[in-house]
Design an enzyme around this catalytic site. Sequence first.
Site, short mmCIF file in Angstrom:
data_model
loop_
_atom_site.label_atom_id
_atom_site.label_comp_id
_atom_site.label_asym_id
_atom_site.label_seq_id
_atom_site.Cartn_x
_atom_site.Cartn_y
_atom_site.Cartn_z
N HIS A 165 -7.56 8.79 0.08
CA HIS A 165 -6.43 7.46 -0.41
C HIS A 165 -4.99 8.80 0.04
O HIS A 165 -5.63 9.35 -0.66
CB HIS A 165 -6.52 6.23 -1.39
CG HIS A 165 -4.96 6.42 -1.61
ND1 HIS A 165 -4.58 5.00 -1.31
CD2 HIS A 165 -3.96 6.91 -2.54
CE1 HIS A 165 -2.87 4.92 -1.28
NE2 HIS A 165 -2.91 5.99 -2.60
N HIS A 225 0.64 -1.06 0.41
CA HIS A 225 -0.27 -0.14 0.13
C HIS A 225 0.49 1.35 -0.09
O HIS A 225 1.54 1.60 0.90
CB HIS A 225 -0.58 0.14 0.93
CG HIS A 225 -2.37 0.96 1.32
ND1 HIS A 225 -2.43 1.85 2.14
CD2 HIS A 225 -2.86 1.05 0.18
CE1 HIS A 225 -3.63 2.41 1.68
NE2 HIS A 225 -3.84 2.45 0.52
N ASP A 259 -4.66 5.12 4.05
CA ASP A 259 -6.47 5.57 4.18
C ASP A 259 -6.93 6.22 5.20
O ASP A 259 -6.98 5.50 6.52
CB ASP A 259 -6.78 3.80 3.76
CG ASP A 259 -6.79 3.55 1.75
OD1 ASP A 259 -6.27 4.41 1.43
OD2 ASP A 259 -6.93 2.33 1.90
N HIS A 313 -13.98 6.56 0.86
CA HIS A 313 -12.28 6.74 1.75
C HIS A 313 -11.63 7.58 1.00
O HIS A 313 -11.94 8.04 0.06
CB HIS A 313 -11.88 5.74 2.21
CG HIS A 313 -11.28 4.84 1.38
ND1 HIS A 313 -12.14 4.26 0.33
CD2 HIS A 313 -10.08 4.94 1.24
CE1 HIS A 313 -10.59 3.48 -0.67
NE2 HIS A 313 -9.99 3.57 -0.17
#
Length: 425
Positions: A399, A318, A322, A397
Amino acid sequence: MAATGRHRRYQPSRINRASLTVTAGGAGIALPLIGAGTVNAAPVSTWEKVAACESSNNWQINTGNRYYGGLQFSQSTWEAYGGGQYAARADLATKDQQIAIAEKVLKGQGPQAWPSCSVKAGLTRGGDAPDVSPARQASDTAQNTKSAQSAKTTQSPPRSDPKKAASPTSVPTEREGYTVAGGDSLSGIAASQEVRGGWQRLYEQNRQVVGSDPDLIFPGQKLVLHVSAPAKDKPAAEAPAPPKKEAAKKPAAKAEPSKQAEKPKPKPQAEKPKEEPKQVSKPKTAEKPKQSSGFSAPVSAGTGTPYRKAGSWASGYHTGVDFPVPTGTSVKAVAGGTVVSAGWEGSYGYQVVIRHGDGKYSQYAHLSALNVRDGQKVNAGQRIARSGSTGNSTGPHLHFEMRTGPGYGSDIDPVSYLRAGGVRI
């Protein structure tokens, strides 16, 4: 699943790109297609009310804000719902053709595609079908397209220098006033009109006109741009005062040249240089705090999927962090800087990338609405967008990434960066 905001492997989808409408009537929200089997329609009179809110019923409006026509279609929405069969852009299509495409958007996204104006106009699903004939006017649209393309060549020079060219909604003879048009936002107006103090100052000056929410402004509202402008004239008016005193002293010296005893008049001249450095030093110390800027959290929420978590992402981990927040949550710039990218970016959906003074870049992805444009300068804590679930996302959400360059693959730990700037996360 939605709480952590994980991302699926990128699969291009026109549905995710269907809608992003930033207008003075309210920022649009991109939502997935729902209720495909439901009857969805609205009469022409209702669409006219929506257009009155979005564009003051100007069906051929194009202010250069990337949203077109009476219902303020984004280009991606117009193409995704078949508008290309009528015209290259919505403002080049007829009223009937725009309503025909709006019916498809209403069916796919519901009234939320026009979040504020649909409420004012009473736009709902399940109404009577509008009496329009879009195909019958195709020839007229072709003529409109040609005339618009020819008009582009004549209008391109002023667009290349927006600071010198008068805004379509500004009043050149009244420098301190501005009339809101479809597609405007307080941050955009503040940037284009060079309002000191940015959109925050503009909002303070026009709070009674705008209301409690600075994100909701409507076409036709008249804003005051530079309340403090007359203060600039005061120094100019006071400046002649010292020369008058000097002029009064010079004839006195000329009138009595024979009296040598009165020659010690250089004393006032010795006092003048003492006053001048004081006047020069004061503005310098006053400007320093204005240039300083702190750091801010991108949203007021805890974190979800952490940075560097292993998974099926293209990089194998990742690349950001988030923040699980509902669609429509205000997203703020973490520090002052310049917007280098604001728009669609594949699996990231709608995103904003900002270059900061320290050479680092911040990225905000999966947005539902944008409040800034490429090249715009922003301050720390300034609202730049609204969160969403566009692109390759499993739920609403934000990011957030920090990078050493504007592109993918130059990521650094975003939480460490914010904490180093004094942000508590």
